[in-house]
Design a protein around this motif. Sequence first.
Motif, mmCIF file in Angstrom:
data_model
loop_
_atom_site.group_PDB
_atom_site.id
_atom_site.type_symbol
_atom_site.label_atom_id
_atom_site.label_comp_id
_atom_site.label_asym_id
_atom_site.label_seq_id
_atom_site.Cartn_x
_atom_site.Cartn_y
_atom_site.Cartn_z
ATOM 1 N N VAL A 243 -11.571 -21.971 90.188
ATOM 2 C CA VAL A 243 -10.527 -22.988 89.988
ATOM 3 C C VAL A 243 -10.871 -23.863 88.775
ATOM 4 O O VAL A 243 -10.004 -24.179 87.954
ATOM 5 C CB VAL A 243 -10.361 -23.836 91.276
ATOM 6 C CG1 VAL A 243 -9.469 -25.041 91.026
ATOM 7 C CG2 VAL A 243 -9.792 -22.968 92.401
ATOM 8 N N ALA A 244 -12.150 -24.218 88.641
ATOM 9 C CA ALA A 244 -12.561 -25.029 87.484
ATOM 10 C C ALA A 244 -12.316 -24.251 86.194
ATOM 11 O O ALA A 244 -11.884 -24.818 85.185
ATOM 12 C CB ALA A 244 -14.033 -25.406 87.616
ATOM 13 N N GLU A 245 -12.575 -22.938 86.237
ATOM 14 C CA GLU A 245 -12.427 -22.126 85.026
ATOM 15 C C GLU A 245 -10.968 -22.004 84.601
ATOM 16 O O GLU A 245 -10.648 -22.078 83.415
ATOM 17 C CB GLU A 245 -13.023 -20.737 85.280
ATOM 18 C CG GLU A 245 -13.189 -19.914 84.018
ATOM 19 C CD GLU A 245 -13.867 -18.592 84.317
ATOM 20 O OE1 GLU A 245 -14.977 -18.599 84.893
ATOM 21 O OE2 GLU A 245 -13.275 -17.556 83.975
ATOM 22 N N ILE A 246 -10.096 -21.841 85.580
ATOM 23 C CA ILE A 246 -8.688 -21.614 85.194
ATOM 24 C C ILE A 246 -7.970 -22.914 84.853
ATOM 25 O O ILE A 246 -6.969 -22.930 84.142
ATOM 26 C CB ILE A 246 -7.921 -20.809 86.273
ATOM 27 C CG1 ILE A 246 -6.645 -20.232 85.676
ATOM 28 C CG2 ILE A 246 -7.607 -21.641 87.509
ATOM 29 C CD1 ILE A 246 -6.235 -18.927 86.196
ATOM 30 N N GLY A 247 -8.508 -24.052 85.342
ATOM 31 C CA GLY A 247 -7.918 -25.351 85.006
ATOM 32 C C GLY A 247 -6.717 -25.668 85.885
ATOM 33 O O GLY A 247 -6.241 -24.826 86.647
#
Length: 278
Positions: A243-247
């Motif tokens: 989730v952090a990676e996709i924003g």
Amino acid sequence: MSGFTPEWLALREPADVRARDPGLLAALSAHLAGRNAIDVVDLGCGTGSNIRTTAPALGPVQSWTLVDYDPVLLEAARAALLAWADEASENGEAIALKKEGRAIAVRFRQTDLMQDLEGAIGGRPDLVTASALFDLCSTDFIRRTARTIASEGAAFYTVLTYDGVQTWSPGHPADAEMTAAFNAHQGTDKGFGSAAGPNAPEALALAFRGQGYLVQEAPSPWHIAASEQTLIDMLADGCAAAVAEIGGVPPDIIAHWLGVRRTASVVGHTDTLALPRI
Ligand SMILES: C[S@@+](CC[C@H](N)C(=O)[O-])C[C@H]1O[C@@H](n2cnc3c(N)ncnc32)[C@H](O)[C@@H]1O
């Protein structure tokens, strides 16, 4: 190399074994019953979880080709299968196993399936199988897989394709938002073009029906409880990282979500059996 470690695959194997739908495995077993020997190709074999669970339901003489592009996982599969067998002998690259009265020959093939799916499947196998693979693949690759398998006249059986459902206990107000963002991340490129992610079960059914196959599906959700706390924690960590990676979800919400200790989780999957009409 693949991002999947032997440790992670070992951690998930008991949950995978429990989750598989027994009815579809029985239907596969009935379909292949009566053949003297069965040739099987396992795509994206990892450390061999699929052969360890599927082979005991199949006939007395089996020949498996385990395909993966990760040499570390192939080596771990070889070691795990030698330990799993009742008796084992090595013949160069290949191994010959005895397990519960079955003779199971296994060879290992290091191949990038995106580059040479056709070479991996070729040779008129009776069965092409996979576990936890097709949600990583694009819809185009799934169609290509169905076309290739149909041209070989093989049966197809794949288990544990993620279907987009995640529930956590205790719950958190951001659960739905986190799952939606995680599912969006599941659709990013995992080496096969934009991944089908949670749409993979439907894409598989459509692709094999398009080849004239009879398709059966069954749910195979993971039910994970506190006795597998490490697996729950790693799932939550993996979800938060994706989730952090996709924003899109603020970092403070992700951090708060991750701060809640979960003691149970359900992760939805689908098993798919596709049989050629004979
Ligand atoms: C989620 S793991 C599942 C492993 C195993 N089937 C299981 O159920 O434990 C996905 C597997 O697919 C393999 N894989 C991913 N992309 C691949 C590719 N392009 N070619 C061959 N194998 C690939 C990975 O190395 C990994 O072993």
